[in-house]
Design an enzyme around this catalytic site. Structure first.
Site: not given
Ligand code: NAP
Length: 246
Positions: A154, A156
């Site tokens: 992740y 990376a």
């Molecule tokens: P999340 O709640 O898991 O939401 C991510 C969404 O993306 C989910 O609806 C997921 O679908 C969808 N998804 C997964 N794989 C996909 C694909 N191949 N194509 C299209 N959609 C896809 O995550 P989040 O916390 O909102 O994170 C959003 C972004 O912020 C990510 O890039 C994450 O790395 C980044 N981020 C988050 C945090 C944090 O603390 N939350 C911190 C730093 C960075 P499913 O419902 O099927 O899984």
């Protein structure tokens, strides 16, 4: 309504940060293509956007598949006539300590988090180049700068987004396209809730602002970068972490 009439694509918009971004851009007046791999959640987000009075079209697409991303762009051109704002938000984690990390976990995370951004950016860019206007916002992570135990794949991928963002920012600047990235810290979403409490609590105590972020905290910064108020910013990596690991 500083984004009125703008056409935006948000990936991974079914829940969490992506959903908050879609709603925020709609509140500012943008019409949207919302993508997610999950058909139920993405439809719900599209309905929530429509309830705010702007257009929204749901596309069920896996950003790690070129053909799926081609479909996102096709729908954007057909329904909205183009793309002004691209938010590369879809991302996943598949946690394991280095010695147990499997090829599949490495590939899956790199394919969604990094190759997905490559596909979306490469396929949307020709539209933006043609119209000499575009805002591309990539969602990285603070782990891309500081690393973390149990998520080398992740971290990376998120560090890779930095190099990608700066390179593409240099390439597309001449076409009036701004390319920036955000590094969120601890944001309250289903992804964060996957971290066991015994690890999460000490991290939260270490955040100078004293709380985890809300998805809206990230969405507000995305809305700024998507607006012309940020027109002199490109290649920037903004940390939105409550001061965590500054
Ligand atoms: P999340 O709640 O898991 O939401 C991510 C969404 O993306 C989910 O609806 C997921 O679908 C969808 N998804 C997964 N794989 C996909 C694909 N191949 N194509 C299209 N959609 C896809 O995550 P989040 O916390 O909102 O994170 C959003 C972004 O912020 C990510 O890039 C994450 O790395 C980044 N981020 C988050 C945090 C944090 O603390 N939350 C911190 C730093 C960075 P499913 O419902 O099927 O899984």
């Amino acid at each position: 309504m500083d984004l009125k009439g703008k056409r935006a694509v948000v990936t991974g918009a079914g829940q969490g940060i992506g959903r908050a971004i879609a709603l925020k851009l709609a509140q500012r007046g943008a019409d949207l293509i919302v993508d997610d791999i999950n058909p139920q959640t993405v439809k719900r987000t599209a309905q929530e956007v429509q309830a705010l009075g702007t257009k929204a079209f749901a596309v069920v697409a896996d950003v790690s598949q070129r053909a799926d991303v081609e479909e996102i762009v096709k729908v954007a051109l057909r329904e909205l006539g183009g793309v002004d704002i691209l938010v590369n938000n879809a991302g996943i984690a598949r946690s394991a300590l280095l010695l147990r990390l499997k090829d599949e976990q490495w590939d899956e995370v790199l394919n969604v988090n990094l190759k997905g951004i490559f596909y979306c950016t490469q396929l949307v860019a020709p539209q933006m180049i043609k119209q000499r206007y575009g805002k591309i916002i990539n969602i990285s992570s603070i782990y891309g700068r500081i690393g973390t135990i149990g998520d080398a794949n992740y971290a990376a991928s998120k560090a890779g987004i930095v190099g990608f963002t700066k390179s593409v920012a240099r390439e597309l600047a001449r076409y009036n396209i701004n390319v920036n990235a955000i590094m969120p810290g601890l944001i309250d979403t289903p992804l964060l809730r996957g971290i066991p409490d015994k690890y999460l609590q000490p991290m939260i105590e270490d955040v100078p602002l004293g709380r985890v972020g809300k998805p809206e905290d990230i969405a507000n910064v995305v809305a700024f970068l998507a607006s012309d108020d940020a027109s002199y910013m490109t290649g920037a990596i903004l940390e939105v972490t409550g001061g965590w690991n500054m």
